[in-house]
Motif scaffolding. Structure first.
Motif, short mmCIF file in Angstrom:
data_model
loop_
_atom_site.label_atom_id
_atom_site.label_comp_id
_atom_site.label_asym_id
_atom_site.label_seq_id
_atom_site.Cartn_x
_atom_site.Cartn_y
_atom_site.Cartn_z
N ASP A 197 86.54 -5.75 -6.89
CA ASP A 197 85.39 -6.60 -7.19
C ASP A 197 84.63 -7.00 -5.93
OD1 ASP A 197 87.58 -8.20 -6.45
OD2 ASP A 197 86.76 -9.95 -7.49
N GLN A 198 85.33 -7.17 -4.80
CA GLN A 198 84.65 -7.47 -3.54
C GLN A 198 83.78 -6.28 -3.10
OE1 GLN A 198 87.74 -8.48 -0.70
NE2 GLN A 198 86.92 -10.54 -0.52
N ILE A 199 84.32 -5.11 -3.26
CA ILE A 199 83.60 -3.90 -2.86
C ILE A 199 82.40 -3.67 -3.77
CG2 ILE A 199 83.79 -1.41 -2.47
CD1 ILE A 199 85.39 -3.21 -0.53
N GLU A 200 82.59 -3.89 -5.06
CA GLU A 200 81.48 -3.68 -6.02
C GLU A 200 80.34 -4.65 -5.75
OE1 GLU A 200 80.93 -1.18 -8.05
OE2 GLU A 200 82.80 -0.38 -7.22
N LYS A 201 80.67 -5.89 -5.39
CA LYS A 201 79.62 -6.86 -5.06
C LYS A 201 78.81 -6.38 -3.85
CE LYS A 201 81.66 -11.02 -5.76
NZ LYS A 201 82.08 -12.36 -5.37
N LEU A 202 79.52 -5.93 -2.83
CA LEU A 202 78.84 -5.43 -1.64
C LEU A 202 78.03 -4.17 -1.96
CD1 LEU A 202 78.40 -5.76 1.40
CD2 LEU A 202 80.46 -4.39 1.75
N ARG A 203 78.58 -3.27 -2.76
CA ARG A 203 77.86 -2.05 -3.14
C ARG A 203 76.60 -2.38 -3.94
NH1 ARG A 203 83.05 1.61 -4.69
NH2 ARG A 203 83.32 2.56 -2.65
N SER A 204 76.68 -3.40 -4.79
CA SER A 204 75.49 -3.75 -5.59
C SER A 204 74.38 -4.30 -4.70
CB SER A 204 75.85 -4.75 -6.68
OG SER A 204 76.18 -6.01 -6.11
N ILE A 205 74.76 -5.02 -3.65
CA ILE A 205 73.74 -5.53 -2.72
C ILE A 205 73.16 -4.40 -1.89
CG2 ILE A 205 73.40 -6.99 -0.68
CD1 ILE A 205 75.55 -8.86 -1.88
N VAL A 206 74.04 -3.58 -1.31
CA VAL A 206 73.60 -2.50 -0.44
C VAL A 206 72.85 -1.42 -1.22
CG1 VAL A 206 74.44 -0.65 1.07
CG2 VAL A 206 75.39 -2.93 1.26
N GLY A 207 73.23 -1.20 -2.45
CA GLY A 207 72.60 -0.17 -3.26
C GLY A 207 71.37 -0.63 -4.02
N SER A 208 70.91 -1.84 -3.76
CA SER A 208 69.76 -2.35 -4.50
C SER A 208 68.48 -1.64 -4.07
CB SER A 208 69.61 -3.86 -4.28
OG SER A 208 69.15 -4.12 -2.98
N PRO A 209 67.50 -1.57 -4.95
CA PRO A 209 66.22 -0.93 -4.60
C PRO A 209 65.51 -1.65 -3.44
CG PRO A 209 66.36 -1.31 -6.97
CD PRO A 209 67.55 -1.95 -6.35
N PHE A 210 65.75 -2.95 -3.31
CA PHE A 210 65.13 -3.70 -2.21
C PHE A 210 65.61 -3.18 -0.86
CE2 PHE A 210 65.46 -7.21 0.85
CZ PHE A 210 64.12 -7.49 1.02
N ILE A 211 66.90 -2.93 -0.73
CA ILE A 211 67.45 -2.43 0.54
C ILE A 211 66.91 -1.03 0.82
CG2 ILE A 211 69.59 -1.76 1.73
CD1 ILE A 211 69.22 -4.76 1.54
N PHE A 212 66.84 -0.20 -0.21
CA PHE A 212 66.30 1.15 -0.04
C PHE A 212 64.84 1.08 0.40
CE2 PHE A 212 64.25 5.00 -1.69
CZ PHE A 212 64.99 5.95 -1.00
N ALA A 213 64.05 0.23 -0.24
CA ALA A 213 62.64 0.08 0.13
C ALA A 213 62.52 -0.46 1.56
CB ALA A 213 61.94 -0.85 -0.85
N LEU A 214 63.39 -1.37 1.94
CA LEU A 214 63.36 -1.92 3.29
C LEU A 214 63.66 -0.83 4.32
CD1 LEU A 214 63.17 -4.39 5.16
CD2 LEU A 214 65.61 -4.75 4.77
#
Length: 159
Positions: free
Chosen positions: A75-92
Motif C-alpha cells: 500500500d505504501q508503494i501503490e500510494k507513491l506510484r499513484s502520485i508519480v504516475g499521475s498525469p500532472f507529473i507527466f505533464a510537468l
C-alpha cells in the motif's frame, strides 16, 4: 546518520527530488566576479552539483531495489506510484523538457542557458523517480528468442 536503506519509500522519493533540486541550484547562483575567488566558487559549485546528482542517483536506486525486494508494504508503494504516475507529473516532465530545450537553444544568452540547466536537473530527478517506481514487467512469451526455429524460405535467392 541513517543509511539510505533505512528510509521509507516516500523519504527516498523526497531525497531523489531534493538531490535534483540541490544540483540545479548551482545554475541559479552566479559566482562573484572576483578573480581571486573564482577557483573557490568553481570548486564549490562543482562539488554541490556532484553531491546533488549523487544523492539523486543513490536515493532512486535504493528506492528501485527496495521495491524490487518488497522491503515495504504494497500500500505504501501503490500510494507513491499513484502520485508519480499521475498525469500532472507527466505533464510537468514534458513542460520541463520543452522549456529546457527552448532555453538551451536561445542564442548567446548565458542566463537562459543557466536557467535551462536549472530546470533540466529536477526533470531528471522526476524521470529517475518514475523509473524507480515502475512496475516490473512480466516476461512475455517472446522474451526467450532462442527457442524459435530458424527462419527459412523457399524463395530466398530468387529474383
Amino acid at each position: 546518520m541513517k543509511r539510505l536503506a533505512d528510509f521509507s519509500p516516500n523519504q527516498l522519493a523526497g531525497l531523489t527530488l531534493l538531490g535534483g533540486c540541490f544540483s540545479a541550484s548551482i545554475f541559479l547562483i552566479s559566482a562573484p566576479s572576483f578573480r581571486h575567488h573564482l577557483v573557490f566558487w568553481l570548486t564549490t559549485t562543482l562539488a554541490i552539483c556532484i553531491a546533488g546528482f549523487w544523492l539523486m542517483l543513490q536515493a532512486s536506486q535504493e528506492l528501485k531495489h527496495g521495491i524490487q525486494n518488497e522491503r515495504w508494504p504494497a500500500d505504501q508503494i501503490e500510494k507513491l506510484r499513484s502520485i508519480v504516475g499521475s498525469p500532472f507529473i507527466f505533464a510537468l516532465m514534458i513542460v520541463l523538457l520543452i522549456t529546457y530545450v527552448v532555453l538551451i537553444l536561445a542564442p548567446r544568452h548565458s542566463t537562459a542557458h543557466a536557467l535551462g540547466w536549472a530546470l533540466y536537473m529536477p526533470g531528471q530527478a522526476l524521470m529517475q523517480l518514475c523509473g524507480a517506481c515502475r512496475r516490473p514487467q512480466k516476461p512475455s512469451e517472446l522474451a526467450d528468442w532462442r527457442s524459435f526455429q530458424p527462419i527459412q524460405s523457399e524463395h530466398w535467392g530468387q529474383h
